[in-house]
Design a protein around this motif. Structure first.
Motif, short mmCIF file in Angstrom:
data_model
loop_
_atom_site.label_atom_id
_atom_site.label_comp_id
_atom_site.label_asym_id
_atom_site.label_seq_id
_atom_site.Cartn_x
_atom_site.Cartn_y
_atom_site.Cartn_z
N HIS A 1 28.73 131.46 5.90
CA HIS A 1 28.54 131.63 7.34
C HIS A 1 29.76 131.22 8.17
O HIS A 1 30.37 130.19 7.90
N ASP B 1 30.11 129.77 10.85
CA ASP B 1 30.05 128.42 11.43
C ASP B 1 30.88 127.43 10.63
O ASP B 1 31.39 126.47 11.18
N PHE B 2 30.96 127.66 9.32
CA PHE B 2 31.69 126.70 8.48
C PHE B 2 33.17 127.05 8.37
O PHE B 2 33.91 126.42 7.62
N ARG C 1 25.04 129.28 3.35
CA ARG C 1 25.77 128.01 3.47
C ARG C 1 27.19 128.14 2.94
O ARG C 1 28.08 127.40 3.32
N ARG D 1 18.13 141.61 4.45
CA ARG D 1 17.20 142.40 5.25
C ARG D 1 16.66 143.58 4.41
O ARG D 1 15.48 143.89 4.44
N GLU E 1 16.39 129.68 10.75
CA GLU E 1 16.48 131.13 10.70
C GLU E 1 15.65 131.74 11.83
O GLU E 1 14.43 131.58 11.86
N TYR F 1 19.70 131.60 1.61
CA TYR F 1 20.07 130.36 2.29
C TYR F 1 21.30 129.73 1.64
O TYR F 1 22.21 129.28 2.33
N LEU G 1 13.69 134.52 13.39
CA LEU G 1 13.02 135.71 12.86
C LEU G 1 12.97 136.81 13.91
O LEU G 1 13.09 137.99 13.59
N THR H 1 27.10 119.04 8.47
CA THR H 1 27.23 120.09 7.45
C THR H 1 25.89 120.48 6.85
O THR H 1 25.80 121.42 6.07
N ASP H 2 24.82 119.74 7.22
CA ASP H 2 23.54 120.05 6.58
C ASP H 2 22.68 121.02 7.39
O ASP H 2 21.68 121.50 6.91
N LEU H 3 23.11 121.32 8.63
CA LEU H 3 22.33 122.24 9.45
C LEU H 3 23.06 123.58 9.55
O LEU H 3 24.29 123.62 9.61
N LEU H 4 22.28 124.67 9.57
CA LEU H 4 22.90 125.99 9.77
C LEU H 4 21.93 126.88 10.54
O LEU H 4 20.76 127.00 10.19
N LEU H 5 22.48 127.49 11.58
CA LEU H 5 21.70 128.36 12.44
C LEU H 5 21.97 129.81 12.05
O LEU H 5 23.11 130.23 12.01
N LEU H 6 20.90 130.54 11.76
CA LEU H 6 21.05 131.98 11.48
C LEU H 6 20.34 132.72 12.60
O LEU H 6 19.12 132.79 12.63
N LYS I 1 13.66 125.47 7.56
CA LYS I 1 13.45 125.07 6.18
C LYS I 1 14.72 124.46 5.63
O LYS I 1 15.78 125.09 5.64
N ASP I 2 14.64 123.24 5.17
CA ASP I 2 15.76 122.55 4.54
C ASP I 2 17.06 122.65 5.33
O ASP I 2 18.11 122.93 4.77
N GLY I 3 16.98 122.44 6.62
CA GLY I 3 18.20 122.44 7.43
C GLY I 3 18.67 123.82 7.86
O GLY I 3 19.65 123.94 8.59
N ILE I 4 18.01 124.88 7.38
CA ILE I 4 18.35 126.23 7.84
C ILE I 4 17.42 126.59 9.00
O ILE I 4 16.20 126.42 8.90
N THR J 1 19.76 139.77 11.67
CA THR J 1 20.53 138.53 11.56
C THR J 1 22.01 138.82 11.74
O THR J 1 22.54 139.78 11.17
N LYS K 1 12.13 130.08 11.69
CA LYS K 1 11.63 129.46 10.48
C LYS K 1 12.60 128.33 10.16
O LYS K 1 13.80 128.56 10.01
N ASN L 1 23.75 139.36 5.05
CA ASN L 1 22.63 139.55 5.96
C ASN L 1 21.99 140.92 5.78
O ASN L 1 20.76 141.05 5.80
#
Lengths: 240, 605
Positions: A78, A80-81, A75, A105, B208, A71, B210, B372-377, B203-206, B402, B201, A101
């Motif tokens: 990724h 996105d940033f 950050r 995996r 993910e 994670y 699955l 900036t605190d959210l991220l989509l995986l 968790k803390d702004g991530i 992913t 999932k 990634n």
């Protein structure tokens, strides 16, 4: 990030240390972002997944830590940033993310983790047999024949013959599933053994013979397991 | 940095949203409606989009395109079972469906681009600024061709699509932001034309993902169709009328079926009423009868749910929350079935029609660097592979990997002096090439050397949009090699370029259509107002003047039905000039009446 392993393990992070920032040419010492211009740096080509996740080459790993590192690095890397950044940064972010990634995996799954570790250490393990032992091979052939008969019977509709064969094949499947579970159990034993030797002698050259014999044993179980698992899948697909 | 908007380009309805400090908001149209029906109509004067096109659907179904999303990234063979449901002609060119309406031919991305443009215009009017960048959502189970077609639509509409994100994950972003949810969540998304299930999932702004699964050919449209089939059959049985021969009537029935379905979400029974040429058809529908009819469709959504759980390595009971998204999840039957499967009550606090657009706006804000605190995986929904010997697909990237992700494959030659290798890229889960989706082909160039000596490494990379990028490198020379990938069901770059040019031309025509509509509306208003004034002023002006006003009104009445908005405007100006005296007279009379101490409110009436 702090980690609880012996300091000698850190030697493995060296491949990514000390290089030049692609953008401002200042020295970058292992960080992912340049200290001067804060541009993202491409991961070193020599970096392996264990080093990327700052994990020692052990087979029982701290999954919580793996996820947390994943994670955190996501950050950092990724795409996105980087969507407002220039093309070079976008490309680096894309490449780094793809590597990250794939690493996550691979390391998350115990079987893939072991296979990867064997590949990493493969230089020393040349004489690994990739054919199944004769007894397993014969079983595979026999099952394939039965499956073929079953497939031919199905379109003809229900018959005592078909039901008998279905029952037989389902029995075979249960037996194979049990065997797969046993293999995974013995694999766990090998993992433990590997981790003990590796923690005692973390440098690549240490206890090479002992390590190689564990790797060979794991490889053998893994490849046999692949045959068993494929058979189980075939049985599941055909007989339901 | 200009603003990035979020767009939900739906099968039935589309929405556009943006994010500010308070959170994401859907942008309403001038009519106050948030939804733009994803319908495009061809009139004599150009294209109309949205609500006006929906009205056009009943009047002129063969010139109205709906559910175009079902055709994105597809060839004719993919939709042959659906053809009977669509009133327009389809054909195929270069693997891409073409829609014929009137004397014009459009590719699905062009039609989608018209909807995107309408949304863009909405946002520009509302936000008072130019909009050129967007995040657009697609069903999670969309393949590479469908995603690429969506990207092409953006380009044709003059919108840079910075990111394509999956609809259920977009919904999860909106929920996660709103509710600060943590844990394992399942998003069940049953839209107008597609079904998706995603397991995440948080968790803390991530965020993910699955696993994801779905059916790009199952949605609210299919529910409507079952009702339509019953009603069409009823009408034939009771009235002897073959609806199939009457496309206008078919559209009326389709819209009534949709209304019946919607009403039965709140009521336990409702009446379908359809005006036939010589009679009226009525039928009472109970919720129960509709549920029996559509049970099979709801059950079809459960298998993908189970597969997604299996791929995520989870059991249904481990899921903490189940969220419902998409208009069709308003059906009580869907709630019950989903609850049965997951063993817990699903919820949908956010408007299921809007949550995807809101999530797209959140993702737009992340790309813009504000959130900036959210991220989509996210993951790729389908396995990617290449054709190998014997027509078998060899998977390079497994489904639910992913993204971004990449796979390298080394290619060499089998014959001395061989200079090229043909590579066929596929997507799907089946063993044989023919059962999977053909994405693209390309030819790898190799130096003429003895067999096995050339070594070219091809890198298949799926980017964060879920779109494939192919690069190649000659290992001996270390040089990069350009790869010309030819999509199996996609527009070529040249075609897209041509369509971008065409869209400017269409835009001119469409402006004309809008100008005519506006001028016509104004003419109608003036005719009504003047007639009313003439009635009131009957004794105040000369008969001759009345006659000349009536004459000019008649002329306006004739001109307004024509296609020349300038002529309409000119005639309106003439009417205003001619009625100048009438207005003065009325004003004087009004003042006088007021001075005679009548109540002011009476006067103004």
């Amino acid at each position: 990030m702090e980690h609880q392993y012996p300091t000698t393990i850190k030697a493995r992070e060296l491949p990514m240390a000390r290089s030049m920032c692609w953008h401002c040419q200042s020295e970058v010492t292992g960080e992912y972002l340049c200290g001067q211009c804060v541009k993202v740096q491409p991961l070193s080509k020599d970096l392996d997944y264990f080093a990327c996740f700052q994990l020692p080459r052990l087979l029982n790993i701290d999954e919580q830590q793996l996820e947390q590192t994943f994670y955190e690095l996501s950050r950092t890397f990724h795409p996105d940033f980087y969507s407002t950044k220039d093309e070079s940064e976008k490309a680096i972010s894309l490449g780094n993310s793809a590597f990250l990634n794939a690493g996550y995996r691979t390391l998350k799954d115990p079987i893939q983790r072991a296979e990867y570790l064997i590949r990493l250490e493969a230089g020393a393990v040349k004489d690994i047999r990739s054919n199944p032992p004769a007894d397993l091979f014969e079983e595979v052939l026999e099952l394939q024949e039965d499956l073929e008969i079953f497939r031919q019977l199905v379109p003809k509709g229900a018959s005592p013959e078909l039901e008998a064969l279905r029952e037989k094949l389902q029995g075979e499947r249960e037996r194979l599933e049990k065997r797969q579970a046993e293999m995974e159990e013995s694999l766990k034993g090998q993992f433990k053994q590997w981790d003990q030797v590796q923690s005692r002698t973390p440098l690549p050259g240490d206890a090479r013979e002992e390590k190689n014999s564990i790797l060979r044993a794991m490889q053998e179980i893994l490849s046999n397991r692949t045959y068993v698992r494929n058979m189980v899948n075939d049985l599941l697909e055909t007989t339901g | 940095m200009s603003r990035i908007v979020g767009i939900d380009l739906g099968t039935t309805n589309s929405l556009i949203a943006f994010m500010d400090k308070e959170g994401p908001h859907v942008i309403p149209g001038p009519d106050g409606q948030n939804k733009v029906p994803s319908i495009v109509g061809l009139t004599d004067n150009g294209m109309i989009v949205g609500e006006p096109a929906k009205a056009h659907l009943i009047r002129d179904p063969s010139h109205t395109i709906y559910s175009v999303k079902r055709f994105m990234g597809k060839g004719l063979a993919d939709v042959k079972d659906d053809l009977k449901y669509f009133p327009y002609q389809l054909h195929e060119k270069n693997g891409v469906i073409r829609i014929e309406i009137g004397d014009k031919t459009f590719s699905p991305p062009q039609v989608s681009a018209m909807i995107l443009k309408e949304l863009k215009r909405r946002a520009e009017e509302y936000l008072k600024e130019d909009i050129s960048k967007a995040v657009v959502t697609v069903p999670a189970y969309f393949n590479d061709s469908q995603r690429q077609a969506t990207k092409d639509a953006g380009m044709i509409a003059g919108l840079e699509i910075l990111r394509i994100i999956n609809e259920p994950t977009a919904a999860s972003l909106a929920y996660g932001l709103q509710k600060k949810t943590q844990g394992l969540i399942a998003i069940y998304d049953l839209g107008g034309g597609t079904f998706d299930i995603s397991i995440l999932k948080l968790k803390d702004g991530i965020f993910e993902v699955l696993a994801t699964n779905g059916d790009t050919h199952l949605g609210g449209d299919d529910f409507d169709q079952l009702l339509v089939d019953v009603m069409v059959d009823d009408i034939f049985q009771t009235q002897g009328l073959k609806v199939g021969e009457n496309p206008d009537l078919m559209q009326t029935i389709r819209l009534e079926a949709e209304r019946v379905k919607i009403r039965l979400s709140d009521e336990t029974q409702t009446r379908a009423v359809i005006e036939l040429p010589n009679s009226t058809y009525e039928k009472v529908w109970t919720r129960e009868s509709m549920e029996t009819l559509t049970m099979g469709l709801v059950e079809r959504t459960l298998a993908p749910c189970r597969l997604a759980l299996k791929d995520a390595g989870l059991t249904a009971s481990q899921i903490d929350e189940v969220v419902l998204v998409g208009g069709n999840t308003r059906m009580p039957l869907v709630w019950r079935k989903v609850e049965e499967l997951f063993g817990k009550k699903p919820h949908s606090e956010l408007n299921p029609d809007e949550v995807v657009a809101l999530g797209a706006a959140v993702q737009a804000d992340i790309l813009g660097g504000h959130t900036t605190d959210l991220l989509l995986l996210d993951v790729t929904p389908l396995s990617l592979g290449i054709e190998t010997m014997g027509g078998v697909m060899s998977a390079l990237i497994r489904r639910n990997t992913t993204i971004p992700t990449s796979a390298k494959e080394m290619f060499t030659t089998y014959v001395d002096g061989q200079t090229s290798v043909d590579i066929h890229i596929l997507q799907g889960e089946r063993e044989l090439v023919k059962d999977n989706r053909s994405l693209a082909r390309f030819q790898l160039k190799l130096p003429p050397l003895p067999a096995g000596v050339p070594r070219v490494e091809v890198n298949f990379l799926i980017d964060a949009n879920g779109i494939l990028q192919v690069t190649a490198r000659d290992i001996r020379t270390g040089e990069a090699q350009s790869v010309q990938v030819k999509p199996s069901h996609g527009l070529t770059d040249d075609e897209v370029e041509g369509m971008v040019r065409d869209s400017f031309q269409f835009a001119t025509e469409d402006i004309k259509a809008r100008q005519i509509i506006e001028a016509r509306n104004e003419a109608n208003a003036i005719i009504v107002a003047t007639e009313k004034a003439l009635g009131r002023a009957a004794n105040l002006i000369h008969e001759k003047e009345t006659e000349s006003i009536r004459q000019i009104l008649r002329q306006l009445g004739e001109v307004k039905d024509g296609d020349d908005h300038r002529a309409i405007r000119a005639k309106i100006a003439e009417v205003e000039k001619t009625t100048h005296h009438l207005a003065e007279v009325l004003m004087d009379a009004t003042l006088k009446e007021a001075l005679e101490s009548k109540k002011l409110s009476d006067v103004i009436k």
